[in-house]
Design an enzyme around this catalytic site. Structure first.
Site, PDB file in Angstrom:
ATOM      1  N   SER A 161     -10.395  -0.494   3.027  1.00  0.00           N
ATOM      2  CA  SER A 161      -9.626  -0.626   4.277  1.00  0.00           C
ATOM      3  C   SER A 161      -9.207   0.745   4.770  1.00  0.00           C
ATOM      4  O   SER A 161      -8.507   1.473   4.067  1.00  0.00           O
ATOM      5  CB  SER A 161      -8.363  -1.448   4.036  1.00  0.00           C
ATOM      6  OG  SER A 161      -8.695  -2.721   3.572  1.00  0.00           O
TER       7      SER A 161
ATOM      8  N   GLU B  81      -4.631   4.150   6.435  1.00  0.00           N
ATOM      9  CA  GLU B  81      -4.248   3.964   5.032  1.00  0.00           C
ATOM     10  C   GLU B  81      -4.864   5.042   4.132  1.00  0.00           C
ATOM     11  O   GLU B  81      -4.284   5.441   3.133  1.00  0.00           O
ATOM     12  CB  GLU B  81      -4.708   2.555   4.588  1.00  0.00           C
ATOM     13  CG  GLU B  81      -3.910   1.980   3.447  1.00  0.00           C
ATOM     14  CD  GLU B  81      -4.446   2.412   2.116  1.00  0.00           C
ATOM     15  OE1 GLU B  81      -3.653   2.902   1.305  1.00  0.00           O
ATOM     16  OE2 GLU B  81      -5.673   2.298   1.895  1.00  0.00           O
TER      17      GLU B  81
ATOM     18  N   ARG C 171       0.835  -1.218   0.000  1.00  0.00           N
ATOM     19  CA  ARG C 171       0.000   0.000   0.000  1.00  0.00           C
ATOM     20  C   ARG C 171       0.865   1.262   0.000  1.00  0.00           C
ATOM     21  O   ARG C 171       0.581   2.232   0.701  1.00  0.00           O
ATOM     22  CB  ARG C 171      -0.927   0.026   1.225  1.00  0.00           C
ATOM     23  CG  ARG C 171      -1.959  -1.073   1.275  1.00  0.00           C
ATOM     24  CD  ARG C 171      -3.001  -0.900   0.166  1.00  0.00           C
ATOM     25  NE  ARG C 171      -4.120  -1.796   0.365  1.00  0.00           N
ATOM     26  CZ  ARG C 171      -4.151  -3.071   0.005  1.00  0.00           C
ATOM     27  NH1 ARG C 171      -3.096  -3.601  -0.602  1.00  0.00           N
ATOM     28  NH2 ARG C 171      -5.216  -3.796   0.216  1.00  0.00           N
TER      29      ARG C 171
HETATM   30  N1  EPU Z   1     -10.858 -10.535  10.196  1.00  0.00           N
HETATM   31  C1  EPU Z   1     -11.560 -10.534  11.388  1.00  0.00           C
HETATM   32  N2  EPU Z   1     -12.559  -9.607  11.535  1.00  0.00           N
HETATM   33  C2  EPU Z   1     -12.881  -8.723  10.557  1.00  0.00           C
HETATM   34  C3  EPU Z   1     -12.161  -8.731   9.360  1.00  0.00           C
HETATM   35  C4  EPU Z   1     -11.139  -9.665   9.193  1.00  0.00           C
HETATM   36  O1  EPU Z   1     -11.307 -11.326  12.297  1.00  0.00           O
HETATM   37  O2  EPU Z   1     -13.800  -7.932  10.771  1.00  0.00           O
HETATM   38  C5  EPU Z   1      -9.835 -11.587  10.006  1.00  0.00           C
HETATM   39  C6  EPU Z   1     -10.343 -12.659   9.048  1.00  0.00           C
HETATM   40  O3  EPU Z   1     -10.996 -13.655   9.719  1.00  0.00           O
HETATM   41  C7  EPU Z   1      -9.078 -13.151   8.406  1.00  0.00           C
HETATM   42  C8  EPU Z   1      -8.176 -11.935   8.397  1.00  0.00           C
HETATM   43  O4  EPU Z   1      -8.723 -11.014   9.341  1.00  0.00           O
HETATM   44  O5  EPU Z   1      -8.465 -14.133   9.230  1.00  0.00           O
HETATM   45  C9  EPU Z   1      -8.012 -11.316   7.033  1.00  0.00           C
HETATM   46  O6  EPU Z   1      -9.248 -10.818   6.565  1.00  0.00           O
HETATM   47  P1  EPU Z   1      -9.514 -10.515   4.993  1.00  0.00           P
HETATM   48  O7  EPU Z   1      -9.213 -11.696   4.189  1.00  0.00           O
HETATM   49  O8  EPU Z   1     -10.865  -9.904   4.877  1.00  0.00           O
HETATM   50  O9  EPU Z   1      -8.389  -9.465   4.592  1.00  0.00           O
HETATM   51  P2  EPU Z   1      -7.792  -8.189   5.314  1.00  0.00           P
HETATM   52  O10 EPU Z   1      -6.390  -8.463   5.693  1.00  0.00           O
HETATM   53  O11 EPU Z   1      -8.702  -7.712   6.395  1.00  0.00           O
HETATM   54  C10 EPU Z   1      -6.768  -7.184   3.122  1.00  0.00           C
HETATM   55  C11 EPU Z   1      -6.772  -5.881   2.376  1.00  0.00           C
HETATM   56  C12 EPU Z   1      -8.076  -5.709   1.598  1.00  0.00           C
HETATM   57  C13 EPU Z   1      -8.194  -6.863   0.631  1.00  0.00           C
HETATM   58  C14 EPU Z   1      -8.167  -8.190   1.427  1.00  0.00           C
HETATM   59  C15 EPU Z   1      -8.167  -9.416   0.550  1.00  0.00           C
HETATM   60  C16 EPU Z   1      -5.349  -4.370   3.658  1.00  0.00           C
HETATM   61  C17 EPU Z   1      -5.293  -3.175   4.534  1.00  0.00           C
HETATM   62  N3  EPU Z   1      -6.573  -4.765   3.286  1.00  0.00           N
HETATM   63  O12 EPU Z   1      -7.794  -7.120   4.111  1.00  0.00           O
HETATM   64  O13 EPU Z   1      -7.977  -4.513   0.843  1.00  0.00           O
HETATM   65  O14 EPU Z   1      -9.384  -6.782  -0.141  1.00  0.00           O
HETATM   66  O15 EPU Z   1      -6.963  -8.247   2.232  1.00  0.00           O
HETATM   67  O16 EPU Z   1      -6.944  -9.543  -0.078  1.00  0.00           O
HETATM   68  O17 EPU Z   1      -4.305  -4.932   3.322  1.00  0.00           O
HETATM   69  C18 EPU Z   1      -8.536  -2.185   0.675  1.00  0.00           C
HETATM   70  O18 EPU Z   1      -7.318  -1.947   0.701  1.00  0.00           O
HETATM   71  O19 EPU Z   1      -9.383  -1.263   0.575  1.00  0.00           O
HETATM   72  C19 EPU Z   1      -8.997  -3.571   0.840  1.00  0.00           C
HETATM   73  C20 EPU Z   1     -10.287  -3.860   0.960  1.00  0.00           C
END
Ligand code: EPU
Length: 336
Positions: free
Chosen positions: A235, A331, A160
């Protein structure tokens, strides 16, 4: 040039924050942009408006980048080289690539915003980052009014992150982005858990680009709010990187804490998980709150003020620090 006075920016930012622009102009060509730069140096840029939180009126000129156009520069048997102007909608470009069987960005389906801003924060999702397909970024240098080019290396991409968020910040207006995409031997990225599950659910064993794009669209729709219905900027925070030592300490108290290895000594912990553990997930405070399905996303239910959302973000940062001793980095660009 067609300047407008005192217009609302509500329809120009995906958070749908209603602030006033003192003056406003939409620019649809590099030529016009060059002309504008001859007389205007102090302005606020807006493109897709998908990664900003506006907290006050903009008491200067707002320049809306609306330069459209996609062109194929060249192709060989393996790859196609495409240049896309900054004002093209990102998701529409992804769909156009998928329908032409050009591979590389299908995992980045349904990300809000325009092509011209995708390199700034190096958009990423489901195991893919846009930096892996970008060959070149073209930009107008505000000071000199000259067109300059940045190679992929010069963009200095990170998680990012890019040069446009650091040393080059505020110095350039991105006008086009060039990509190298595959034509037949696609490098499919389906290892991300949710994609695997979605493909299996539809009994797809040999996925096409369209299958992957459809899977990503389904996953995003199930977790992330549609900015056309509920204002948001995706995010709001970055996923923090912590030391292995700190992680082991946390794991003693929180056995199920998720993580991804980064280096031998560091791990990334999902900010969404930390925020959920702190009780913020789905919390609504009048017109704004934390999304019920993904705690990483702050939302505007209609008439929230940017400052209220920013204050909520600060409260979340403080709570996470008190509970986990982890600093969450915002972010989204906060426009103060
Ligand atoms: N999780 C929770 N609670 C929540 C959300 C997530 O416990 O409310 C846990 C999930 O269970 C999982 C982990 O967090 O174990 C990861 O969750 P997720 O796969 O939804 O991905 P993320 O790390 O929360 C990142 C990106 C997203 C992208 C997704 C999928 C960042 C800051 N965000 O989210 O990007 O779509 O991975 O690759 O790196 C964006 O930048 O706007 C965005 C949506």
């Amino acid at each position: 040039m067609n300047f407008q006075q005192n217009i609302s920016l509500k329809n120009y930012n995906t958070f749908s924050i209603n602030v006033n622009a003192e003056r406003f102009i939409s620019i649809d060509s590099v030529y016009l942009l060059k002309q504008l730069l001859k007389t205007e140096k102090n302005f606020f840029l807006i493109s897709g408006g998908s990664n900003m939180l506006l907290t006050k009126d903009i008491n200067k000129l707002v320049v809306h980048i609306d330069i459209k156009g996609i062109s194929i520069d060249r192709e060989d048997t393996k790859d196609v080289y495409i240049t896309v102007n900054a004002g093209e909608n990102w998701h529409e470009f992804v769909l156009w690539c998928v329908s032409n069987n050009y591979g590389g960005i299908e995992n980045l389906s349904l990300i809000p915003g325009n092509v011209g801003t995708c390199p700034i924060q190096n958009i990423g999702a489901y195991g893919v980052e846009v930096k892996d397909t970008i060959t070149k970024v073209e930009a107008l240098e505000i000071e000199s009014g000259k067109l300059v080019q940045f190679s992929n290396e010069e963009c200095n991409f990170g998680y990012r992150n890019s040069i446009f968020k650091n040393v080059a910040k505020g110095k350039y207006i991105l006008t086009s982005v060039s990509f190298k995409l595959t034509k037949n031997e696609h490098n499919l990225n389906t290892s991300y858990g949710a994609i695997e599950t979605e493909l299996a659910l539809n009994e797809i064993t040999k996925p096409s680009l369209k299958n992957i794009s459809d899977a990503v669209i389904a996953i995003r729709k199930s977790k992330l709010p549609d900015p056309k219905k509920i204002g948001n900027s995706g995010s709001f925070f970055k996923n923090p990187v912590i030391s292995k030592e700190q992680f082991i300490k946390l794991q003693k108290e929180y056995i199920n804490i998720p993580s991804y290895p980064i280096t031998k000594e560091t791990l990334k912990v999902p900010a969404g998980w930390l925020i959920e553990q702190s009780g913020f997930k789905g919390k609504r405070f009048g017109e704004y709150g934390v999304h019920e399905k993904q705690a990483l996303v702050l939302v505007n239910y209609g008439n929230a003020k940017g400052i209220e959302i920013y204050q909520l973000a600060q409260k979340i940062q403080e709570t996470i620090f008190e509970k986990f001793e982890i600093s969450l980095e915002i972010e989204v660009n906060i426009i103060k």
